[in-house]
Enzyme design. Structure first.
Site, PDB file in Angstrom:
ATOM      1  N   ASN A 154      35.431  34.594  31.822  1.00 15.08           N
ATOM      2  CA  ASN A 154      35.941  35.264  30.612  1.00 15.08           C
ATOM      3  C   ASN A 154      36.191  34.312  29.446  1.00 15.08           C
ATOM      4  O   ASN A 154      36.027  34.697  28.286  1.00 15.08           O
ATOM      5  CB  ASN A 154      37.173  36.134  30.930  1.00 15.08           C
ATOM      6  CG  ASN A 154      38.315  35.366  31.510  1.00 15.08           C
ATOM      7  OD1 ASN A 154      38.138  34.280  32.072  1.00 15.08           O
ATOM      8  ND2 ASN A 154      39.504  35.904  31.394  1.00 15.08           N
ATOM      9  N   GLU A 252      45.395  29.783  39.105  1.00  9.80           N
ATOM     10  CA  GLU A 252      45.631  30.590  37.891  1.00  9.80           C
ATOM     11  C   GLU A 252      44.993  31.939  38.167  1.00  9.80           C
ATOM     12  O   GLU A 252      43.767  32.072  38.111  1.00  9.80           O
ATOM     13  CB  GLU A 252      44.972  29.927  36.677  1.00  9.80           C
ATOM     14  CG  GLU A 252      45.595  28.599  36.285  1.00  9.80           C
ATOM     15  CD  GLU A 252      46.966  28.744  35.664  1.00  9.80           C
ATOM     16  OE1 GLU A 252      47.288  29.844  35.175  1.00  9.80           O
ATOM     17  OE2 GLU A 252      47.732  27.775  35.702  1.00  9.80           O
ATOM     18  N   CYS A 286      43.241  37.216  31.024  1.00  8.45           N
ATOM     19  CA  CYS A 286      44.317  37.293  32.014  1.00  8.45           C
ATOM     20  C   CYS A 286      45.660  37.557  31.351  1.00  8.45           C
ATOM     21  O   CYS A 286      46.573  38.071  31.984  1.00  8.45           O
ATOM     22  CB  CYS A 286      44.361  36.018  32.829  1.00  8.45           C
ATOM     23  SG  CYS A 286      44.455  34.561  31.778  1.00  8.45           S
ATOM     24  N   GLU A 461      49.010  24.766  34.067  1.00  6.07           N
ATOM     25  CA  GLU A 461      48.012  24.004  33.321  1.00  6.07           C
ATOM     26  C   GLU A 461      48.601  23.701  31.936  1.00  6.07           C
ATOM     27  O   GLU A 461      49.609  24.298  31.544  1.00  6.07           O
ATOM     28  CB  GLU A 461      46.710  24.804  33.205  1.00  6.07           C
ATOM     29  CG  GLU A 461      46.091  25.022  34.589  1.00  6.07           C
ATOM     30  CD  GLU A 461      44.683  25.598  34.569  1.00  6.07           C
ATOM     31  OE1 GLU A 461      44.364  26.356  33.645  1.00  6.07           O
ATOM     32  OE2 GLU A 461      43.924  25.297  35.508  1.00  6.07           O
TER      33      GLU A 461
HETATM   34  P1  NAP Z   1      36.588  35.780  40.404  1.00  8.89           P
HETATM   35  O1  NAP Z   1      35.641  36.813  40.825  1.00  8.89           O
HETATM   36  O2  NAP Z   1      37.771  35.506  41.242  1.00  8.89           O
HETATM   37  O3  NAP Z   1      35.727  34.453  40.184  1.00  8.89           O
HETATM   38  C1  NAP Z   1      36.275  33.261  39.672  1.00  8.89           C
HETATM   39  C2  NAP Z   1      35.477  32.068  40.157  1.00  8.89           C
HETATM   40  O4  NAP Z   1      35.598  31.983  41.576  1.00  8.89           O
HETATM   41  C3  NAP Z   1      33.978  32.158  39.863  1.00  8.89           C
HETATM   42  O5  NAP Z   1      33.489  30.869  39.595  1.00  8.89           O
HETATM   43  C4  NAP Z   1      33.424  32.673  41.178  1.00  8.89           C
HETATM   44  O6  NAP Z   1      32.071  32.329  41.382  1.00  8.89           O
HETATM   45  C5  NAP Z   1      34.314  31.924  42.155  1.00  8.89           C
HETATM   46  N1  NAP Z   1      34.385  32.527  43.487  1.00  8.89           N
HETATM   47  C6  NAP Z   1      34.266  33.827  43.833  1.00  8.89           C
HETATM   48  N2  NAP Z   1      34.394  33.967  45.175  1.00  8.89           N
HETATM   49  C7  NAP Z   1      34.606  32.734  45.675  1.00  8.89           C
HETATM   50  C8  NAP Z   1      34.804  32.206  46.987  1.00  8.89           C
HETATM   51  N3  NAP Z   1      34.837  32.989  48.056  1.00  8.89           N
HETATM   52  N4  NAP Z   1      34.989  30.866  47.127  1.00  8.89           N
HETATM   53  C9  NAP Z   1      34.977  30.054  46.058  1.00  8.89           C
HETATM   54  N5  NAP Z   1      34.777  30.487  44.790  1.00  8.89           N
HETATM   55  C10 NAP Z   1      34.616  31.811  44.599  1.00  8.89           C
HETATM   56  O7  NAP Z   1      37.208  36.067  38.961  1.00  8.89           O
HETATM   57  P2  NAP Z   1      36.436  36.463  37.625  1.00  8.89           P
HETATM   58  O8  NAP Z   1      35.998  37.867  37.766  1.00  8.89           O
HETATM   59  O9  NAP Z   1      35.429  35.408  37.293  1.00  8.89           O
HETATM   60  O10 NAP Z   1      37.611  36.329  36.542  1.00  8.89           O
HETATM   61  C11 NAP Z   1      38.466  37.373  36.238  1.00  8.89           C
HETATM   62  C12 NAP Z   1      39.800  37.184  36.926  1.00  8.89           C
HETATM   63  O11 NAP Z   1      40.310  35.901  36.613  1.00  8.89           O
HETATM   64  C13 NAP Z   1      40.851  38.160  36.445  1.00  8.89           C
HETATM   65  O12 NAP Z   1      41.617  38.589  37.533  1.00  8.89           O
HETATM   66  C14 NAP Z   1      41.701  37.315  35.499  1.00  8.89           C
HETATM   67  O13 NAP Z   1      43.011  37.765  35.315  1.00  8.89           O
HETATM   68  C15 NAP Z   1      41.658  36.006  36.177  1.00  8.89           C
HETATM   69  N6  NAP Z   1      41.963  34.956  35.210  1.00  8.89           N
HETATM   70  C16 NAP Z   1      43.136  34.269  35.323  1.00  8.89           C
HETATM   71  C17 NAP Z   1      43.457  33.307  34.384  1.00  8.89           C
HETATM   72  C18 NAP Z   1      44.725  32.528  34.460  1.00  8.89           C
HETATM   73  O14 NAP Z   1      44.818  31.517  33.776  1.00  8.89           O
HETATM   74  N7  NAP Z   1      45.712  32.916  35.246  1.00  8.89           N
HETATM   75  C19 NAP Z   1      42.582  33.050  33.329  1.00  8.89           C
HETATM   76  C20 NAP Z   1      41.403  33.788  33.256  1.00  8.89           C
HETATM   77  C21 NAP Z   1      41.091  34.732  34.208  1.00  8.89           C
HETATM   78  P3  NAP Z   1      30.869  33.383  41.112  1.00  8.89           P
HETATM   79  O15 NAP Z   1      30.945  33.702  39.663  1.00  8.89           O
HETATM   80  O16 NAP Z   1      29.667  32.612  41.491  1.00  8.89           O
HETATM   81  O17 NAP Z   1      31.152  34.571  41.985  1.00  8.89           O
END
Ligand code: NAP
Length: 482
Positions: A154, A252, A286, A461
């Site tokens: 994102n 995060e 997020c 962070e």
């Molecule tokens: P995601 O599906 O959890 O993916 C995040 C990262 O993790 C991607 O690089 C993904 O790779 C990788 N990943 C997925 N499954 C994995 C596994 N089993 N082992 C290791 N890595 C794995 O999240 P997203 O859809 O990209 O992001 C949206 C989410 O992030 C929302 O819930 C948002 O709130 C949260 N977020 C939190 C923050 C914060 O600072 N707290 C900031 C931004 C976003 P692939 O893309 O290759 O699947």
């Protein structure tokens, strides 16, 4: 980087070299649905080698002074600044966000690098007064070791850099795994790192299947720390996997921010705040406000003005001038948002605008949506919607709204709009969130800590805290002195 030819496979950055490998990962522009680039990937074996190369680079990198590592970080920042327009354009292409927001992301990235370039010089230890004659105690802080950094799509550049910059500053080699939807901004980051002349192995890219790469990072003892930004669901899985090696973690995770507007708020400021927190990045943030609570005295007045401004937001291809909201990351994200909208209206919410895919665009677009009178037990009031959907609900009393705002497993961000100073303090202290914006819709900044409480995460962070997760404290005790 030339992003115009979808046929050539872009190389991945490993151990100081650019390597082309297969299978290629296709990168899709969500605004058009077209594949516009292909990127090399690595598998588990490649990840193992990258960890070994990073481990070999660790000694040399940690032996540099903080000032020397900081100079490298400043050089990376210079490289990014020089190519800011091109990088912003790439972020917009792979993520769909409006170009102006891509430019904002690049600006913040540069600031993060400069902040941690300076923090590299301030990883102070302590001298602790002794309690026994002849003893002396001191604490030094040393780099954790090889770091696996996993980033989401994102904010594909800046959220990666919140990990990469402090890790490098602390003396840790980093392996960055960008989200598969948005690998190109990380390739541009790697180009800036390469041009800055960092020693080989200190920064590498892991692009490929998340499960394979993740499993190697988790199971390989030479990878000492995982820093992850993404969904709470994947975060939980990584926490489970970390148990076997007691791997150090920073997390995060997801958010579900309440935005509270009191009768005594400056209404214009509050409406502007609601628009920014809700619709920036198409709601895919997020810290997006996911629930908007408005006090009864100004409820209808707020709704009328908020809906008018929401309807004026321009939807379109992120690269078109004057666009406010681009596409969501893919069509499935729109399907999820539509489910949230349907569940809300089925349970009695009023749909005031939006609520469907706009005509003339592909399936990844969603109209900016406002829902009123949304019951507390419906889906969008309990789960992250991650879309331009604003559920609004009325409240009467301060205590009541604090209780409703805190009634969630998440605790990343919260927003309060009021002109009453006492109330601002009380409510900010009572809200269970890592960041509270008081009359402020954009609280995140390089010099202040960012992170979640409850199931929104572990660790912080940014700020001076942002480097802590990459350092170990070592107590050195001297005896027989004097
Ligand atoms: P995601 O599906 O959890 O993916 C995040 C990262 O993790 C991607 O690089 C993904 O790779 C990788 N990943 C997925 N499954 C994995 C596994 N089993 N082992 C290791 N890595 C794995 O999240 P997203 O859809 O990209 O992001 C949206 C989410 O992030 C929302 O819930 C948002 O709130 C949260 N977020 C939190 C923050 C914060 O600072 N707290 C900031 C931004 C976003 P692939 O893309 O290759 O699947």
């Amino acid at each position: 980087m030339n992003t115009s030819s979808p046929d050539s496979i872009r190389p991945i950055y490993l151990n100081g070299e650019w390597r082309t490998s297969s299978p290629a990962l296709e990168v899709i522009n969500p605004s058009t649905g077209e594949v516009f680039a292909q990127v090399s990937t690595i598998d588990r074996e490649g990840t193992r080698q990258a960890i070994a190369d990073a481990d070999a680079a660790w000694q040399g990198w940690r032996d540099l002074t903080g000032k020397e590592r900081g100079a490298y970080l400043h050089a990376i920042a210079d490289g990014i600044e020089k190519r800011a327009d091109e990088i912003a354009h790439t972020i917009s292409l792979e993520n769909g966000k409006p170009l102006a927001q891509g430019k904002g992301e690049v600006g913040m990235t540069v600031d993060h690098f400069r902040w941690f370039a300076e923090e590299a010089r301030r990883t102070y230890g302590r001298v602790i007064p002794h309690q026994m004659p002849g003893k002396r105690h001191l604490v030094i802080r040393q780099s954790v070791g090889v770091v696996g950094a996993i980033a989401p799509w994102n904010f594909p550049l800046v959220l990666a850099v919140r990990k990469v910059a402090p890790a490098l500053a602390a003396g840790c080699p980093v392996l960055l795994k960008p989200a598969s939807a948005t690998p190109l901004s990380s390739l541009l980051l790697a180009e800036a790192v390469h041009e800055a002349g960092l020693p080989k192995g200190v920064f590498q890219l892991l692009i490929g299947k998340a499960r394979e790469i993740g499993a190697e990072l988790m199971e390989n003892p030479a990878c000492r720390k995982i820093t992850f930004t993404g969904s709470t669901e994947v975060g939980r899985e990584l926490i489970r996997q970390s148990a076997d090696q007691v791997k150090k973690l920073s997390m995060e995770l997801g958010g579900h921010a309440p935005l509270i507007i009191f009768d005594d708020a400056n209404l214009d400021t509050a409406i502007e705040g609601a628009l920014i927190t809700k619709f920036r990045n198409g709601g895919q943030s997020c810290i997006a406000s996911n629930r908007i609570y408005v006090q009864a005295g100004i409820y209808e007045k707020f709704l009328e003005a908020f809906v008018k401004k929401t309807q004026a937001l321009k939807i379109g291809d992120g690269l078109t001038d004057g666009i406010d909201i681009g596409p969501l990351i893919d069509s499935a994200a729109v399907d999820t948002a539509l489910k949230h909208i349907e569940a809300a209206t089925a349970s009695g919410a009023r749909l005031l605008c939006g609520g469907k895919r706009p005509e003339g665009f592909n399936d990844s677009f969603l109209e900016a949506t406002v829902l009123a009178d949304v019951p507390e037990d419906t889906l969008c009031m309990n789960e992250e919607t991650f879309a331009p959907v604003a559920p609004v609900s009325v409240f009467d009393h301060e205590d009541e709204v604090i209780q409703r705002a805190n009634d969630t497993d998440y605790g990343l961000a919260a927003y309060v709009f009021t002109e009453n100073l006492n109330r601002a303090w009380r409510v900010a202290e009572a809200l269970e969130a890592g960041t509270v914006g008081v009359n402020d819709a954009v609280p995140s900044t390089s010099q202040c800590p960012f992170g979640g409480i409850k199931q929104s995460g572990l660790g912080r962070e940014l700020g001076s805290e942002g480097i802590d997760g990459f350092l170990e404290s070592k107590h050195i005790s001297f005896g027989g002195i004097g």
